[in-house]
Structures are given as C-alpha cells and as structure tokens.
Design a protein around this motif. Structure first.
Motif, PDB file in Angstrom:
ATOM      1  N   PHE A 122     182.683 114.015 -23.889  1.00 17.17           N
ATOM      2  CA  PHE A 122     183.470 112.884 -23.398  1.00 17.17           C
ATOM      3  C   PHE A 122     184.956 113.229 -23.399  1.00 17.17           C
ATOM      4  O   PHE A 122     185.673 112.947 -22.436  1.00 17.17           O
ATOM      5  CB  PHE A 122     183.209 111.638 -24.259  1.00 17.17           C
ATOM      6  CG  PHE A 122     184.058 110.467 -23.893  1.00 17.17           C
ATOM      7  CD1 PHE A 122     183.761 109.713 -22.767  1.00 17.17           C
ATOM      8  CD2 PHE A 122     185.162 110.123 -24.661  1.00 17.17           C
ATOM      9  CE1 PHE A 122     184.550 108.638 -22.417  1.00 17.17           C
ATOM     10  CE2 PHE A 122     185.958 109.051 -24.313  1.00 17.17           C
ATOM     11  CZ  PHE A 122     185.658 108.304 -23.190  1.00 17.17           C
ATOM     12  N   GLU A 123     185.420 113.848 -24.495  1.00 17.63           N
ATOM     13  CA  GLU A 123     186.829 114.222 -24.582  1.00 17.63           C
ATOM     14  C   GLU A 123     187.190 115.239 -23.502  1.00 17.63           C
ATOM     15  O   GLU A 123     188.276 115.166 -22.922  1.00 17.63           O
ATOM     16  CB  GLU A 123     187.145 114.782 -25.972  1.00 17.63           C
ATOM     17  CG  GLU A 123     187.155 113.722 -27.055  1.00 17.63           C
ATOM     18  CD  GLU A 123     187.315 114.284 -28.459  1.00 17.63           C
ATOM     19  OE1 GLU A 123     187.067 115.503 -28.652  1.00 17.63           O
ATOM     20  OE2 GLU A 123     187.667 113.511 -29.355  1.00 17.63           O
ATOM     21  N   GLN A 124     186.277 116.178 -23.200  1.00 17.95           N
ATOM     22  CA  GLN A 124     186.525 117.151 -22.135  1.00 17.95           C
ATOM     23  C   GLN A 124     186.651 116.442 -20.791  1.00 17.95           C
ATOM     24  O   GLN A 124     187.564 116.718 -20.019  1.00 17.95           O
ATOM     25  CB  GLN A 124     185.393 118.196 -22.097  1.00 17.95           C
ATOM     26  CG  GLN A 124     185.537 119.227 -20.974  1.00 17.95           C
ATOM     27  CD  GLN A 124     186.811 120.048 -21.073  1.00 17.95           C
ATOM     28  OE1 GLN A 124     187.306 120.329 -22.154  1.00 17.95           O
ATOM     29  NE2 GLN A 124     187.369 120.430 -19.936  1.00 17.95           N
ATOM     30  N   LYS A 125     185.723 115.513 -20.516  1.00 14.32           N
ATOM     31  CA  LYS A 125     185.798 114.749 -19.258  1.00 14.32           C
ATOM     32  C   LYS A 125     187.085 113.946 -19.197  1.00 14.32           C
ATOM     33  O   LYS A 125     187.720 113.858 -18.148  1.00 14.32           O
ATOM     34  CB  LYS A 125     184.591 113.810 -19.122  1.00 14.32           C
ATOM     35  CG  LYS A 125     183.315 114.525 -18.769  1.00 14.32           C
ATOM     36  CD  LYS A 125     182.168 113.563 -18.593  1.00 14.32           C
ATOM     37  CE  LYS A 125     180.876 114.308 -18.273  1.00 14.32           C
ATOM     38  NZ  LYS A 125     179.740 113.389 -18.126  1.00 14.32           N
ATOM     39  N   LEU A 126     187.486 113.385 -20.335  1.00 18.18           N
ATOM     40  CA  LEU A 126     188.725 112.601 -20.385  1.00 18.18           C
ATOM     41  C   LEU A 126     189.917 113.500 -20.068  1.00 18.18           C
ATOM     42  O   LEU A 126     190.796 113.105 -19.287  1.00 18.18           O
ATOM     43  CB  LEU A 126     188.879 111.969 -21.773  1.00 18.18           C
ATOM     44  CG  LEU A 126     190.049 111.013 -21.965  1.00 18.18           C
ATOM     45  CD1 LEU A 126     189.964 109.849 -20.984  1.00 18.18           C
ATOM     46  CD2 LEU A 126     190.077 110.493 -23.389  1.00 18.18           C
ATOM     47  N   ARG A 127     189.941 114.716 -20.638  1.00 20.04           N
ATOM     48  CA  ARG A 127     191.039 115.649 -20.333  1.00 20.04           C
ATOM     49  C   ARG A 127     191.056 115.987 -18.843  1.00 20.04           C
ATOM     50  O   ARG A 127     192.124 116.033 -18.218  1.00 20.04           O
ATOM     51  CB  ARG A 127     190.897 116.923 -21.170  1.00 20.04           C
ATOM     52  CG  ARG A 127     191.337 116.761 -22.614  1.00 20.04           C
ATOM     53  CD  ARG A 127     191.418 118.106 -23.335  1.00 20.04           C
ATOM     54  NE  ARG A 127     190.120 118.724 -23.518  1.00 20.04           N
ATOM     55  CZ  ARG A 127     189.283 118.470 -24.513  1.00 20.04           C
ATOM     56  NH1 ARG A 127     189.620 117.610 -25.437  1.00 20.04           N
ATOM     57  NH2 ARG A 127     188.123 119.089 -24.615  1.00 20.04           N
TER      58      ARG A 127
END
Length: 146
Positions: free
Chosen positions: A73-78
């Motif tokens: 999720f954090e990767q997609k957010l970045r």
C-alpha cells in the motif's frame, strides 16, 4: 498357655499390620488418584499450550501478511504521490502556457483592433477618393460635352 498368648499377640500384631497395610493401600489409592488428576490437568495444560502456540503462529502469519500488505500500500501511495507531483508540474506548465497564450491573444486582439481601425480609415479614404473620382469623371465628361 504361652502358645495361646503368643498366638493372641501374633494375631493382634497381624491385625495391626493388616490395618496398616489397608491404610497404606488406601493412601496409595489416594496418591494414585491425585497423580491421575495431576496428569489429566497436565495434559489439559499441554493441550492449551499447544493451542496457544498455534494461535501465536497464526497471529505472526497474519502480522507478516499485514506488514506485506502495508508495504504494498505504501509503495502504491508513493507511486500515486509521484504521479500527482508529475501531473501537478504538468498542470503548472500548462497554466503558464495558457497565460502566455492569453497574453498573445490580447496582443493579437489589440493588433486586429488597430488594423480594423486602419482598414476603416482606408475604406473611408477610398470612399472619398471614389467620390472625388466620380466628381472629376463627371466634370471631365461635362467638359468633353462642351
């Protein structure tokens, strides 16, 4: 007589020993019962411990899955933030270009107004020149007729 007394004493001693033996057997049975209860409780505790360990392993697995999901999720957010920054930058560039185009349009509109004014003046002069030419032409024709 002595034999009888000895026999009575031995019988009494035998009864006493039988009672002690029965008491010992009763105590042994109690201890065995207590041991059986303790073994049963130990088995229950062992089963609870195994169940707790299984639950702990499941929780650790779920925690790992949650951590992996959070990282994804954090990767997609970045990636979304990067895309947003790119789009924002592009939008700023387009806004600047739009301002330039508005400036160019205003300049062209002013030039068109100026040219329109000059064109109007030119048509007025042309109209005047045409009128004078017609007058001169009429005068010329009048003189030729004389």
């Amino acid at each position: 007589r002595r034999c009888k007394e000895d026999k009575k004493e031995l019988e009494s001693l035998l009864k006493e020993k039988i009672q002690e033996l029965e008491e010992a057997e009763r105590k042994l049975a109690e201890v065995k019962g207590e041991r059986d209860v303790a073994e049963e409780e130990s088995a229950k505790e062992k089963a609870r411990l195994e169940e707790t360990e299984a639950l702990l392993q499941e929780l650790q697995k779920q925690q790992e899955e949650s951590r992996e999901a959070l990282e994804a999720f954090e990767q997609k957010l970045r990636e979304k933030e990067e895309a947003l920054a790119t789009a924002s930058s592009r939008a700023e560039g387009l806004e600047k270009r739009l301002e330039e185009i508005h400036g160019e349009y205003a300049t062209l509109r002013d030039k068109a107004a100026t040219l329109g004014g000059r064109l109007k003046e030119t048509f007025e002069k042309l109209g005047e020149a045409t009128t004078r030419a017609e007058l001169l032409d009429a005068q010329l024709k009048g003189k030729e007729a004389d």
